[in-house]
Write an enzyme that holds these catalytic residues in place. Structure first.
Site, PDB file in Angstrom:
ATOM      1  CG  LEU A 137      10.555   8.980   7.186  1.00  0.00           C
ATOM      2  CD1 LEU A 137      10.995   7.532   7.029  1.00  0.00           C
ATOM      3  CD2 LEU A 137      11.391   9.891   6.291  1.00  0.00           C
ATOM      4  CG  ASP A 138       5.650  12.240   2.920  1.00  0.00           C
ATOM      5  OD1 ASP A 138       5.473  13.082   3.812  1.00  0.00           O
ATOM      6  OD2 ASP A 138       6.037  12.517   1.774  1.00  0.00           O
ATOM      7  NE  ARG A 139      -1.486   5.319   4.760  1.00  0.00           N
ATOM      8  CZ  ARG A 139      -1.470   4.262   3.963  1.00  0.00           C
ATOM      9  NH1 ARG A 139      -0.708   4.268   2.871  1.00  0.00           N
ATOM     10  NH2 ARG A 139      -2.189   3.195   4.248  1.00  0.00           N
ATOM     11  CB  THR A 141       8.541   7.993   2.790  1.00  0.00           C
ATOM     12  OG1 THR A 141       8.056   8.823   1.734  1.00  0.00           O
ATOM     13  CG2 THR A 141      10.054   7.975   2.755  1.00  0.00           C
ATOM     14  NE  ARG A 237       5.440  12.103  -2.808  1.00  0.00           N
ATOM     15  CZ  ARG A 237       4.288  12.083  -2.137  1.00  0.00           C
ATOM     16  NH1 ARG A 237       4.246  12.342  -0.838  1.00  0.00           N
ATOM     17  NH2 ARG A 237       3.167  11.809  -2.778  1.00  0.00           N
TER      18      ARG A 237
END
Length: 297
Positions: A137-139, A141, A237
Site C-alpha cells: 500500500l502507498d505510504r 493508504t 487515485r
C-alpha cells in the site's frame, strides 16, 4: 527450528507419481525452489527417510519438505512499532497498516516501515522468516497488508494475484457529488511526462480497470467502495481524479486537505484462498479514526 517444514499425506489420486511431479504439479513448488531445497540446505523426507525426487509416491506416504533457511536483508533493520494483527498462522500474517508509514523502506524513510516492524515482531516471537509482502500500500493508504511467512506460500499467493482470484475492496472519500450506482472506469494509465511519481490517464498507458459504487453522499463529498481488475500504480487515485472526483486529501491529484491530511483511501476487505486450510477466507479492517470522522451522521 530455523526453517519451515510443510507436511502432506499422499492420497489415492496421486499414487505412482514421481515425488518431483507431486511437488511440482500437485503442490505448485517451483522448479527454482526445488533446486534451492536440494542445494541450499533443505531436504525432502518421506516416511522419516530422506528421498530423492525420483521416488514414486504411495498412498499414505508422509511427505515432509524442509525449506532452506530464509535469508534476511542486512540493510533492513527491525524497529519496534505496534502492529494491528488481523490474522496470523504458520504461513501468513495479515496486518491493518496505519496511514503515514511506508510498506517497505524507501529512500526517503529508511528507518520507518511496516516491513521493519514485522521483522521486529518476528524476532520477538522467534519466527524464522524474512519479509514477503503480498500486497503493498502507498505510504498514506491505510488497511490490510498480507505478508507471507515463507517463500513457498508467497509464490502461491502471487499466482492468485496473477489469476485475479485474490479480491480486494477499498473505501475512499472523494470530492463532489458522484452519480449514484455502480460504475466501471476503463482508462489506461501511464507515467506523467516530467515526473517520476505522478501517473495520469493516457492513450499509450497500460490497461487499467476500476469498479466503484457510491455508498453514501454528503454535500461536499462521497464515500465509495472500489475494486480493481488491474493493479497500476496510484490506480484508484488517478481514475477518480480523471472523473473530476479526486480523493479527499490527495494533493498530488487535485484533492484538498480541508477535511483530512492525507489521501482518504483504505484497503477494507481481502479475500484469498488459503492453500493449507483449503478454503476461501475473507477479512475486513475497520476505518482508521481520521476517516471515521468524515462520516457525517
Amino acid at each position: 527450528m530455523d526453517c519451515f517444514v510443510i507436511k502432506w499425506t499422499v492420497k489415492k489420486a496421486h499414487e505412482g507419481l514421481l515425488l518431483r511431479d507431486f511437488l511440482r504439479h500437485e503442490k505448485q513448488i517451483s522448479r527454482t525452489l526445488l533446486t534451492d531445497i536440494k542445494f541450499k540446505g533443505g531436504k525432502i523426507v518421506v516416511n522419516g527417510k530422506e528421498e530423492r525426487v525420483r521416488y514414486e509416491v504411495n498412498v499414505g506416504d508422509q511427505i515432509e519438505v524442509y525449506f532452506p533457511k530464509e535469508q534476511r536483508s542486512e540493510t533492513m533493520k527491525p524497529i519496534h512499532l505496534p502492529l494491528t494483527i488481523v490474522y496470523e498462522d504458520d504461513h501468513f500474517l495479515l496486518v491493518n497498516k496505519p496511514p503515514n508509514i511506508t510498506t517497505i523502506p524507501s529512500r526517503q524513510e529508511l528507518n520507518v516501515s511496516l516491513a521493519q516492524a514485522v521483522l521486529y515482531y518476528y524476532e520477538q516471537h522467534h519466527i524464522p522468516s524474512t519479509i514477503h509482502v503480498v500486497n503493498r500500500l502507498d505510504r498514506d493508504t491505510s488497511g490490510l497488508v498480507l505478508i507471507a511467512k515463507h517463500r513457498y506460500v508467497h509464490d502461491l499467493l502471487s499466482k492468485q494475484q496473477k489469476q485475479k482470484t485474490m479480491k480486494r475492496t477499498y473505501l475512499a472519500f472523494v470530492h463532489g457529488i458522484v452519480e449514484k450506482g455502480k460504475e466501471k472506469i476503463n482508462r489506461p494509465i501511464g507515467r506523467k511526462e516530467g515526473s517520476i511519481i505522478e501517473r495520469e490517464v493516457r492513450e499509450d498507458g497500460q490497461a487499467a480497470v476500476t469498479h466503484y459504487q457510491v455508498l453514501e453522499q454528503w454535500k461536499q463529498y462521497a464515500l465509495l467502495a472500489l475494486s480493481l481488475e488491474t493493479g497500476r500504480t496510484h490506480q484508484i487515485r488517478v481514475h477518480m481524479a480523471s472523473l473530476q472526483h479526486p480523493l479527499l486529501g490527495d494533493t498530488l491529484y487535485g484533492g484538498r486537505r480541508d477535511f483530512i491530511n492525507r489521501q482518504a483511501l483504505h484497503s477494507h476487505t481481502l479475500t484469498f484462498y488459503h492453500p493449507f486450510l483449503e478454503k476461501v477466507l475473507t477479512f475486513k479492517a475497520s476505518l482508521p479514526e481520521d476517516m471515521k470522522q468524515l462520516i457525517i451522521k
